[in-house]
Write a protein that holds these residues in place. Structure first.
Motif, PDB file in Angstrom:
ATOM      1  N   PRO A  74       0.819  -1.211   0.000  1.00 48.26           N
ATOM      2  CA  PRO A  74       0.000   0.000   0.000  1.00 48.26           C
ATOM      3  C   PRO A  74       0.856   1.266   0.000  1.00 48.26           C
ATOM      4  O   PRO A  74       2.059   1.233   0.252  1.00 48.26           O
ATOM      5  N   GLU A  75       0.225   2.361  -0.257  1.00 48.88           N
ATOM      6  CA  GLU A  75       0.898   3.668  -0.212  1.00 48.88           C
ATOM      7  C   GLU A  75       1.298   3.985   1.227  1.00 48.88           C
ATOM      8  O   GLU A  75       0.496   3.817   2.151  1.00 48.88           O
ATOM      9  N   MET A  76       2.539   4.452   1.423  1.00 47.64           N
ATOM     10  CA  MET A  76       3.048   4.723   2.768  1.00 47.64           C
ATOM     11  C   MET A  76       3.737   6.078   2.806  1.00 47.64           C
ATOM     12  O   MET A  76       4.384   6.484   1.840  1.00 47.64           O
ATOM     13  N   THR A  77       3.591   6.759   3.955  1.00 51.46           N
ATOM     14  CA  THR A  77       4.279   8.025   4.206  1.00 51.46           C
ATOM     15  C   THR A  77       5.464   7.763   5.114  1.00 51.46           C
ATOM     16  O   THR A  77       5.309   7.202   6.202  1.00 51.46           O
ATOM     17  N   LEU A  78       6.643   8.137   4.683  1.00 52.07           N
ATOM     18  CA  LEU A  78       7.841   7.883   5.458  1.00 52.07           C
ATOM     19  C   LEU A  78       7.847   8.727   6.726  1.00 52.07           C
ATOM     20  O   LEU A  78       7.489   9.918   6.689  1.00 52.07           O
ATOM     21  N   PRO A  79       8.217   8.128   7.863  1.00 51.08           N
ATOM     22  CA  PRO A  79       8.215   8.888   9.124  1.00 51.08           C
ATOM     23  C   PRO A  79       9.243  10.018   9.104  1.00 51.08           C
ATOM     24  O   PRO A  79      10.318   9.892   8.519  1.00 51.08           O
ATOM     25  N   TYR A  80       8.869  11.126   9.743  1.00 49.99           N
ATOM     26  CA  TYR A  80       9.714  12.317   9.861  1.00 49.99           C
ATOM     27  C   TYR A  80      10.016  12.967   8.511  1.00 49.99           C
ATOM     28  O   TYR A  80      10.895  13.814   8.403  1.00 49.99           O
ATOM     29  N   MET A  81       9.289  12.570   7.487  1.00 55.22           N
ATOM     30  CA  MET A  81       9.481  13.139   6.154  1.00 55.22           C
ATOM     31  C   MET A  81       8.124  13.357   5.505  1.00 55.22           C
ATOM     32  O   MET A  81       7.113  12.808   5.924  1.00 55.22           O
ATOM     33  N   THR A  82       8.128  14.160   4.469  1.00 56.28           N
ATOM     34  CA  THR A  82       6.882  14.439   3.751  1.00 56.28           C
ATOM     35  C   THR A  82       6.747  13.594   2.495  1.00 56.28           C
ATOM     36  O   THR A  82       5.834  13.810   1.701  1.00 56.28           O
ATOM     37  N   LEU A  83       7.660  12.628   2.324  1.00 54.70           N
ATOM     38  CA  LEU A  83       7.628  11.782   1.139  1.00 54.70           C
ATOM     39  C   LEU A  83       6.616  10.658   1.311  1.00 54.70           C
ATOM     40  O   LEU A  83       6.472  10.099   2.397  1.00 54.70           O
ATOM     41  N   THR A  84       5.949  10.327   0.221  1.00 53.80           N
ATOM     42  CA  THR A  84       4.963   9.249   0.211  1.00 53.80           C
ATOM     43  C   THR A  84       5.301   8.288  -0.910  1.00 53.80           C
ATOM     44  O   THR A  84       5.471   8.697  -2.071  1.00 53.80           O
ATOM     45  N   THR A  85       5.435   7.017  -0.573  1.00 57.04           N
ATOM     46  CA  THR A  85       5.748   6.008  -1.584  1.00 57.04           C
ATOM     47  C   THR A  85       4.478   5.611  -2.315  1.00 57.04           C
ATOM     48  O   THR A  85       3.404   5.501  -1.718  1.00 57.04           O
ATOM     49  N   PRO A  86       4.575   5.384  -3.624  1.00 58.29           N
ATOM     50  CA  PRO A  86       3.362   5.011  -4.378  1.00 58.29           C
ATOM     51  C   PRO A  86       2.930   3.578  -4.075  1.00 58.29           C
ATOM     52  O   PRO A  86       3.704   2.768  -3.578  1.00 58.29           O
ATOM     53  N   GLN A  87       1.729   3.284  -4.389  1.00 54.70           N
ATOM     54  CA  GLN A  87       1.204   1.943  -4.176  1.00 54.70           C
ATOM     55  C   GLN A  87       1.738   0.979  -5.229  1.00 54.70           C
ATOM     56  O   GLN A  87       1.863   1.330  -6.403  1.00 54.70           O
ATOM     57  N   VAL A  88       2.086  -0.233  -4.774  1.00 54.28           N
ATOM     58  CA  VAL A  88       2.521  -1.295  -5.672  1.00 54.28           C
ATOM     59  C   VAL A  88       1.479  -2.402  -5.605  1.00 54.28           C
ATOM     60  O   VAL A  88       1.200  -2.943  -4.534  1.00 54.28           O
ATOM     61  N   LYS A  89       0.916  -2.746  -6.749  1.00 51.93           N
ATOM     62  CA  LYS A  89      -0.174  -3.709  -6.780  1.00 51.93           C
ATOM     63  C   LYS A  89       0.143  -4.836  -7.753  1.00 51.93           C
ATOM     64  O   LYS A  89       0.583  -4.592  -8.884  1.00 51.93           O
ATOM     65  N   ASP A  90      -0.047  -6.059  -7.264  1.00 49.86           N
ATOM     66  CA  ASP A  90       0.130  -7.265  -8.081  1.00 49.86           C
ATOM     67  C   ASP A  90       1.517  -7.309  -8.730  1.00 49.86           C
ATOM     68  O   ASP A  90       1.674  -7.506  -9.935  1.00 49.86           O
ATOM     69  N   PHE A  91       2.537  -7.111  -7.897  1.00 53.64           N
ATOM     70  CA  PHE A  91       3.925  -7.170  -8.380  1.00 53.64           C
ATOM     71  C   PHE A  91       4.432  -8.605  -8.248  1.00 53.64           C
ATOM     72  O   PHE A  91       4.445  -9.182  -7.163  1.00 53.64           O
ATOM     73  N   SER A  92       4.873  -9.189  -9.351  1.00 50.07           N
ATOM     74  CA  SER A  92       5.320 -10.582  -9.376  1.00 50.07           C
ATOM     75  C   SER A  92       6.852 -10.621  -9.471  1.00 50.07           C
ATOM     76  O   SER A  92       7.430 -10.172 -10.475  1.00 50.07           O
ATOM     77  N   LEU A  93       7.505 -11.129  -8.412  1.00 49.39           N
ATOM     78  CA  LEU A  93       8.957 -11.296  -8.457  1.00 49.39           C
ATOM     79  C   LEU A  93       9.363 -12.292  -9.537  1.00 49.39           C
ATOM     80  O   LEU A  93      10.406 -12.159 -10.169  1.00 49.39           O
ATOM     81  N   TRP A  94       8.526 -13.286  -9.747  1.00 53.82           N
ATOM     82  CA  TRP A  94       8.810 -14.320 -10.745  1.00 53.82           C
ATOM     83  C   TRP A  94       8.833 -13.729 -12.153  1.00 53.82           C
ATOM     84  O   TRP A  94       9.695 -14.063 -12.970  1.00 53.82           O
ATOM     85  N   GLU A  95       7.915 -12.812 -12.426  1.00 56.95           N
ATOM     86  CA  GLU A  95       7.823 -12.239 -13.761  1.00 56.95           C
ATOM     87  C   GLU A  95       8.758 -11.046 -13.946  1.00 56.95           C
ATOM     88  O   GLU A  95       9.456 -10.953 -14.952  1.00 56.95           O
ATOM     89  N   ARG A  96       8.799 -10.151 -12.973  1.00 55.50           N
ATOM     90  CA  ARG A  96       9.501  -8.871 -13.146  1.00 55.50           C
ATOM     91  C   ARG A  96      11.019  -8.979 -12.965  1.00 55.50           C
ATOM     92  O   ARG A  96      11.750  -8.186 -13.554  1.00 55.50           O
ATOM     93  N   THR A  97      11.503  -9.900 -12.152  1.00 57.31           N
ATOM     94  CA  THR A  97      12.943  -9.988 -11.898  1.00 57.31           C
ATOM     95  C   THR A  97      13.662 -10.940 -12.844  1.00 57.31           C
ATOM     96  O   THR A  97      14.887 -11.062 -12.789  1.00 57.31           O
TER      97      THR A  97
END
Length: 304
Positions: free
Chosen positions: A7-30
């Motif tokens: 899910p989307e997460m906001t880094l502590p002590y920072m204003t940065l927000t990581t985007p959501q990653v959905k249905d990421f396959s290590l088998w396919e993408r790596t």
């Protein structure tokens, strides 16, 4: 092969927000599916270690006779002091309580020190071996290590791999030996071979009562798609007629990265010589180098 969802997460002590990653396959993408046959991997692992005792032993000289003489002298002094105290006590008690004079027979018991030995014996190092084996559908690893203590002390290492992926294949072999005849001599030899890196190292060092001598040679060859490099190093020295030392280093490189619009090609050559006499010292050193290349399509060059 289970897709990951982060899910989307906001880094502590920072204003940065990581985007959501959905249905990421290590088998396919790596790219794991390109060289693994199945997601369910199995492997064989074998480890074996062995130690064999050595019947020999080392003798360490220890001056125990000095220690025994010290104890013997102080026991005699203490015995004389005890006799004086005994006589005084017996005289005092006999005057006050008429005790019998037979108490004068009181004395320390006799004892005998063990036979002196000026050496302590320590068991010699035995032979040790270690074997490691790993097998899977991708790679097979084998490693053998041995330490042998016979007339010379020898350490040996052999490690290699086999795989249908050429980049994972390698062979590493090394040997070190210590000779104790007519002084000490330490010799070492190592070699490494791989698709991208090859290298070797040889060195010897001997020490006697009248002379010390050492030599060393190292070479390496790097072959990457964007970098090629050759390295050589030599060192020699001894103290036979006079202390002498010579060293040489040579480096050649070629870097080319079209994606970064950058390239560099050059060489460095360094030599050093030293001689020592009772009246003077002689030392020479020289360095040569050149480089030619470009950074972001801007060319440059230089000489040393």
């Amino acid at each position: 092969n289970i897709p990951l969802t982060i899910p989307e997460m906001t880094l502590p002590y920072m204003t940065l927000t990581t985007p959501q990653v959905k249905d990421f396959s290590l088998w396919e993408r790596t790219g794991l599916k390109d060289f693994l046959k199945t997601t369910k991997q199995s492997f064989d692992l074998s480890v074996k270690a062995q130690y064999k005792k050595n019947k020999g032993r080392h003798s360490i000289p220890v001056p125990l006779d000095v220690f025994y003489d010290f104890i013997n002298q102080h026991i005699k002094s203490f015995n004389k002091y005890l006799e004086k105290v005994r006589d005084s006590a017996v005289y005092l008690q006999s005057e006050s309580y008429n005790i019998p004079w037979s108490l004068r027979k009181l004395s320390l018991p006799d004892f005998q020190l063990p036979q002196t030995s000026n050496n302590i014996f320590v068991p010699a190092l035995g032979n040790m071996t270690y074997e490691f084996s790993f097998k899977s559908s991708v790679i097979t690893l084998n490693t053998n290590i041995g330490l042998y203590n016979q007339s010379d002390i020898v350490a040996h290492l052999l490690s290699s791999s086999s795989s249908f992926i050429t980049a994972l294949q390698y062979k590493l072999e090394g040997t070190s030996s210590l000779t104790r005849k007519r002084g000490l001599k330490l010799a070492t030899a190592w070699s490494l071979s791989n698709k991208f890196v090859e290298g070797s190292h040889d060195s010897t060092m001997s020490l006697t009562r009248k002379n010390m001598e050492a030599s060393m040679a190292t070479s390496a060859n790097v072959q990457f798609p964007i970098l090629r490099m050759n390295f050589k190093q030599e060192l020699n020295g001894n103290t036979k007629a006079k202390p002498t030392l010579s060293a040489a280093i040579e480096l050649k490189y070629d870097f080319n990265c079209p994606r970064l619009y950058s390239a560099a090609k050059g060489a460095v050559d360094h030599k050093f010589n030293f001689e020592g006499l009772s009246s003077y010292l002689s030392m020479e050193s020289s360095t040569k180098g050149n480089v030619k290349g470009s950074v972001l399509s801007r060319e440059y060059s230089g000489n040393l």
